[in-house]
Motif scaffolding. Structure first.
Motif, PDB file in Angstrom:
ATOM      1  N   ARG A  73       0.859  -1.196   0.000  1.00 34.90           N
ATOM      2  CA  ARG A  73       0.000   0.000   0.000  1.00 34.90           C
ATOM      3  C   ARG A  73       0.888   1.237   0.000  1.00 34.90           C
ATOM      4  O   ARG A  73       1.676   1.441   0.920  1.00 34.90           O
ATOM      5  N   GLY A  74       0.744   2.021  -1.040  1.00 34.82           N
ATOM      6  CA  GLY A  74       1.540   3.239  -1.157  1.00 34.82           C
ATOM      7  C   GLY A  74       3.032   2.977  -1.171  1.00 34.82           C
ATOM      8  O   GLY A  74       3.801   3.756  -0.603  1.00 34.82           O
ATOM      9  N   GLY A  75       3.409   1.849  -1.794  1.00 31.48           N
ATOM     10  CA  GLY A  75       4.829   1.518  -1.876  1.00 31.48           C
ATOM     11  C   GLY A  75       5.397   0.924  -0.603  1.00 31.48           C
ATOM     12  O   GLY A  75       6.613   0.714  -0.506  1.00 31.48           O
ATOM     13  N   LYS A  76       4.531   0.602   0.356  1.00 33.78           N
ATOM     14  CA  LYS A  76       4.998   0.015   1.598  1.00 33.78           C
ATOM     15  C   LYS A  76       4.339  -1.349   1.823  1.00 33.78           C
ATOM     16  O   LYS A  76       3.177  -1.554   1.495  1.00 33.78           O
ATOM     17  N   PHE A  77       5.131  -2.244   2.403  1.00 38.61           N
ATOM     18  CA  PHE A  77       4.617  -3.590   2.677  1.00 38.61           C
ATOM     19  C   PHE A  77       3.783  -3.585   3.957  1.00 38.61           C
ATOM     20  O   PHE A  77       4.078  -2.867   4.912  1.00 38.61           O
ATOM     21  N   CYS A  78       2.748  -4.439   3.978  1.00 39.06           N
ATOM     22  CA  CYS A  78       1.999  -4.662   5.214  1.00 39.06           C
ATOM     23  C   CYS A  78       1.412  -6.062   5.215  1.00 39.06           C
ATOM     24  O   CYS A  78       1.152  -6.643   4.155  1.00 39.06           O
ATOM     25  N   PHE A  79       1.223  -6.617   6.399  1.00 39.32           N
ATOM     26  CA  PHE A  79       0.583  -7.922   6.543  1.00 39.32           C
ATOM     27  C   PHE A  79      -0.924  -7.741   6.439  1.00 39.32           C
ATOM     28  O   PHE A  79      -1.494  -6.803   6.983  1.00 39.32           O
ATOM     29  N   SER A  80      -1.578  -8.692   5.776  1.00 40.01           N
ATOM     30  CA  SER A  80      -3.027  -8.630   5.614  1.00 40.01           C
ATOM     31  C   SER A  80      -3.661  -9.868   6.245  1.00 40.01           C
ATOM     32  O   SER A  80      -3.795 -10.911   5.610  1.00 40.01           O
ATOM     33  N   GLU A  81      -4.069  -9.718   7.483  1.00 38.78           N
ATOM     34  CA  GLU A  81      -4.724 -10.840   8.153  1.00 38.78           C
ATOM     35  C   GLU A  81      -6.056 -11.158   7.484  1.00 38.78           C
ATOM     36  O   GLU A  81      -6.451 -12.326   7.384  1.00 38.78           O
ATOM     37  N   VAL A  82      -6.741 -10.101   7.001  1.00 40.95           N
ATOM     38  CA  VAL A  82      -8.014 -10.311   6.304  1.00 40.95           C
ATOM     39  C   VAL A  82      -7.804 -11.161   5.055  1.00 40.95           C
ATOM     40  O   VAL A  82      -8.573 -12.083   4.761  1.00 40.95           O
ATOM     41  N   GLY A  83      -6.744 -10.858   4.310  1.00 40.73           N
ATOM     42  CA  GLY A  83      -6.454 -11.629   3.098  1.00 40.73           C
ATOM     43  C   GLY A  83      -6.169 -13.087   3.421  1.00 40.73           C
ATOM     44  O   GLY A  83      -6.583 -13.994   2.682  1.00 40.73           O
ATOM     45  N   LEU A  84      -5.470 -13.332   4.518  1.00 42.11           N
ATOM     46  CA  LEU A  84      -5.169 -14.718   4.913  1.00 42.11           C
ATOM     47  C   LEU A  84      -6.435 -15.447   5.330  1.00 42.11           C
ATOM     48  O   LEU A  84      -6.644 -16.613   4.966  1.00 42.11           O
ATOM     49  N   ARG A  85      -7.311 -14.761   6.070  1.00 47.67           N
ATOM     50  CA  ARG A  85      -8.565 -15.393   6.481  1.00 47.67           C
ATOM     51  C   ARG A  85      -9.425 -15.755   5.268  1.00 47.67           C
ATOM     52  O   ARG A  85      -9.995 -16.848   5.190  1.00 47.67           O
ATOM     53  N   ASP A  86      -9.508 -14.841   4.299  1.00 54.56           N
ATOM     54  CA  ASP A  86     -10.288 -15.110   3.092  1.00 54.56           C
ATOM     55  C   ASP A  86      -9.718 -16.301   2.327  1.00 54.56           C
ATOM     56  O   ASP A  86     -10.466 -17.132   1.793  1.00 54.56           O
ATOM     57  N   ALA A  87      -8.387 -16.370   2.278  1.00 51.00           N
ATOM     58  CA  ALA A  87      -7.746 -17.479   1.561  1.00 51.00           C
ATOM     59  C   ALA A  87      -8.015 -18.812   2.257  1.00 51.00           C
ATOM     60  O   ALA A  87      -8.254 -19.834   1.602  1.00 51.00           O
ATOM     61  N   LEU A  88      -7.969 -18.825   3.581  1.00 45.93           N
ATOM     62  CA  LEU A  88      -8.256 -20.063   4.312  1.00 45.93           C
ATOM     63  C   LEU A  88      -9.660 -20.561   4.005  1.00 45.93           C
ATOM     64  O   LEU A  88      -9.874 -21.768   3.795  1.00 45.93           O
ATOM     65  N   LEU A  89     -10.614 -19.641   3.968  1.00 48.75           N
ATOM     66  CA  LEU A  89     -11.987 -20.025   3.603  1.00 48.75           C
ATOM     67  C   LEU A  89     -12.040 -20.566   2.185  1.00 48.75           C
ATOM     68  O   LEU A  89     -12.712 -21.553   1.890  1.00 48.75           O
ATOM     69  N   GLN A  90     -11.307 -19.912   1.285  1.00 54.81           N
ATOM     70  CA  GLN A  90     -11.292 -20.308  -0.120  1.00 54.81           C
ATOM     71  C   GLN A  90     -10.759 -21.739  -0.299  1.00 54.81           C
ATOM     72  O   GLN A  90     -11.236 -22.499  -1.138  1.00 54.81           O
ATOM     73  N   TYR A  91      -9.771 -22.106   0.538  1.00 57.04           N
ATOM     74  CA  TYR A  91      -9.179 -23.437   0.429  1.00 57.04           C
ATOM     75  C   TYR A  91      -9.869 -24.465   1.321  1.00 57.04           C
ATOM     76  O   TYR A  91      -9.367 -25.574   1.492  1.00 57.04           O
ATOM     77  N   GLY A  92     -11.006 -24.101   1.881  1.00 63.16           N
ATOM     78  CA  GLY A  92     -11.778 -25.059   2.680  1.00 63.16           C
ATOM     79  C   GLY A  92     -11.378 -25.099   4.134  1.00 63.16           C
ATOM     80  O   GLY A  92     -11.695 -26.064   4.845  1.00 63.16           O
ATOM     81  N   GLY A  93     -10.682 -24.073   4.615  1.00 61.80           N
ATOM     82  CA  GLY A  93     -10.261 -24.032   6.005  1.00 61.80           C
ATOM     83  C   GLY A  93     -11.382 -23.651   6.949  1.00 61.80           C
ATOM     84  O   GLY A  93     -12.447 -23.194   6.526  1.00 61.80           O
ATOM     85  N   ASN A  94     -11.138 -23.831   8.226  1.00 61.18           N
ATOM     86  CA  ASN A  94     -12.112 -23.522   9.269  1.00 61.18           C
ATOM     87  C   ASN A  94     -11.585 -22.369  10.106  1.00 61.18           C
ATOM     88  O   ASN A  94     -10.631 -22.522  10.870  1.00 61.18           O
ATOM     89  N   LEU A  95     -12.188 -21.194   9.993  1.00 61.19           N
ATOM     90  CA  LEU A  95     -11.698 -20.016  10.697  1.00 61.19           C
ATOM     91  C   LEU A  95     -11.882 -20.107  12.214  1.00 61.19           C
ATOM     92  O   LEU A  95     -11.244 -19.358  12.956  1.00 61.19           O
ATOM     93  N   ASN A  96     -12.713 -21.045  12.674  1.00 64.62           N
ATOM     94  CA  ASN A  96     -12.851 -21.237  14.118  1.00 64.62           C
ATOM     95  C   ASN A  96     -11.572 -21.801  14.730  1.00 64.62           C
ATOM     96  O   ASN A  96     -11.376 -21.746  15.947  1.00 64.62           O
ATOM     97  N   GLU A  97     -10.701 -22.372  13.892  1.00 68.56           N
ATOM     98  CA  GLU A  97      -9.447 -22.956  14.366  1.00 68.56           C
ATOM     99  C   GLU A  97      -8.264 -22.011  14.125  1.00 68.56           C
ATOM    100  O   GLU A  97      -7.110 -22.404  14.311  1.00 68.56           O
ATOM    101  N   PHE A  98      -8.559 -20.778  13.725  1.00 73.33           N
ATOM    102  CA  PHE A  98      -7.485 -19.848  13.350  1.00 73.33           C
ATOM    103  C   PHE A  98      -7.398 -18.679  14.322  1.00 73.33           C
ATOM    104  O   PHE A  98      -8.394 -18.068  14.690  1.00 73.33           O
TER     105      PHE A  98
END
Length: 395
Positions: A73-98
């Motif tokens: 974002r704006g030329g700077k790196f940042c961690f995206s917990e939201v992006g990781l949560r969405d990906a876990l759902l996409q791959y069939g993960g269970n967010l209750n275990e995350f």
């Protein structure tokens, strides 16, 4: 890796891993590997696994076009917990275990000023990601501990480009699956060891019939009358012949059932077929084979010791037995003499050789006899006392 491919990827991997379990179990049973040693091996760090390649193969399995955890974002790196949560759902993960936590600190490592530490827990796995960065420098360096359960301070190391194309979502899911698979593998070995502990089930008891009181008087008088110079030890040996024969049959049945399991063959007095000399030392055999096997069979209270280079004594619940090396000229290199009861100052150890000679004997037969030995001690020694008393009365 696409959204529907993780399950196929992992199913293929676990099937390949499971194929090796049967062979490993056989070797561990043959070598009498203790459960705790098996546990350490199953849950050993990644870097101690055969052909460890520094996580290259693991990383390659999770390459993607964009790491769901990484954003710019704006030329700077940042961690995206939201992006990781969405990906876990996409791959069939269970967010209750995350769960996820983040910690920022000043870094004192050379060339770096900032350290961001992310800790992710998914199911049974905990992953730690450290990002080292310098002030006003957009790119960082990463150290990833895929799973703390199998960590020995050997993390995955990569630059920004590698991290940007690493799928943290599927890697985290694989670490959880890895934990479950190793637990399944360990239970497989434990169950296998328990089943192996039931070897030699062809014999459940030692069946024999000794002389009754009337028979004792009759037999002792007959032997004394027939042999003028007979001694009490010879009479006792005759009286206990049914017992000795039953013990021999009992142990031969178990040995026959287990003779093809090389790790169960009693080798303390094994001799070289070329030189005739002992292959093992009793002390070494006891420490590395005999003692661990007895422990695995629930005989942790048994006392076992070597007496010289050719005798082993075992004590269990007030009973003592003895194993002696066989003849150096025997046809079998495994020949040994087995003394079912060998108490100190016992008549068994005096003039008459109260031993059963086996050309082959298994550890399973010895262990099974040891467990039954206390049951018959009073019967055997009661017979000896009656014979001695009757012999003295006749004299």
């Amino acid at each position: 890796m696409k959204a529907n491919e993780f399950k196929k990827y992992w199913d293929k991997k676990l099937q390949k891993r499971r194929k090796s379990w049967e062979g490993k179990l056989k070797r561990r049973i043959a070598n009498h590997t203790p459960i705790e040693e098996i546990r350490k091996d199953v849950f050993k760090p990644f870097c101690q696994t055969p052909n460890f390649d520094g996580f290259c193969e693991l990383a390659e399995s999770h390459y993607t076009t964009k790491n769901p955890l990484a954003e710019w974002r704006g030329g700077k790196f940042c961690f995206s917990e939201v992006g990781l949560r969405d990906a876990l759902l996409q791959y069939g993960g269970n967010l209750n275990e995350f769960t996820a936590t983040r910690e920022h600190s000043v870094c004192e490592r050379r060339h770096f000023t900032d350290l961001d530490t992310f800790t992710f827990t998914y199911g049974e796995a905990t992953m730690i990601i450290k990002r080292y960065a310098a002030k006003d420098v957009p790119f960082g360096r990463y150290e990833i501990t895929p799973c703390t359960r199998f960590d020995d301070n050997c993390p995955m190391r990569m630059e920004e480009t590698g991290f940007y194309t690493l799928n943290i979502a599927t890697l985290l899911m694989e670490m959880d699956a890895e934990c479950h698979l190793r637990e399944e593998e360990f239970l497989y070995y434990v169950k296998g060891q328990k089943i192996a502990g039931m070897e030699g089930t062809v014999a459940d008891d030692i069946e024999f019939k000794l002389w009754d009181d009337a028979k004792i008087a009759e037999k002792v008088k007959s032997l004394v009358k027939r042999y003028v110079y007979i001694n009490v030890e010879t009479v006792i040996k005759s009286a206990l012949k049914p017992w000795m024969s039953a013990v021999k049959e009992f142990m031969e049945k178990i040995t026959h059932a287990d003779k093809d399991r090389e790790g169960l063959i009693f080798r303390a007095f094994e001799r070289s077929v070329i030189t005739g000399y002992f292959v093992n030392t009793p002390e070494g055999y006891i420490n590395y084979v005999f003692r661990p096997y007895l422990d695995s069979q629930g005989l942790q209270d048994a006392i076992i010791r070597a007496n010289g280079s050719s005798t082993i004594t075992l004590e269990y619940q007030g009973c003592q037995l003895m194993l002696k090396a066989g003849s150096p000229y025997a046809k079998s290199p495994y020949q040994c003499h087995f003394y079912p009861f060998a108490e100190e100052n016992d008549l068994f150890s005096s003039y008459i050789d109260f031993a059963i000679t086996f050309e082959l004997l298994t550890l399973s037969a010895i262990a099974r006899y040891m467990k039954l030995m206390p049951k018959y001690k009073d019967i055997v020694y009661g017979m000896k006392e009656k014979v001695c008393r009757t012999f003295d009365e006749i004299e």
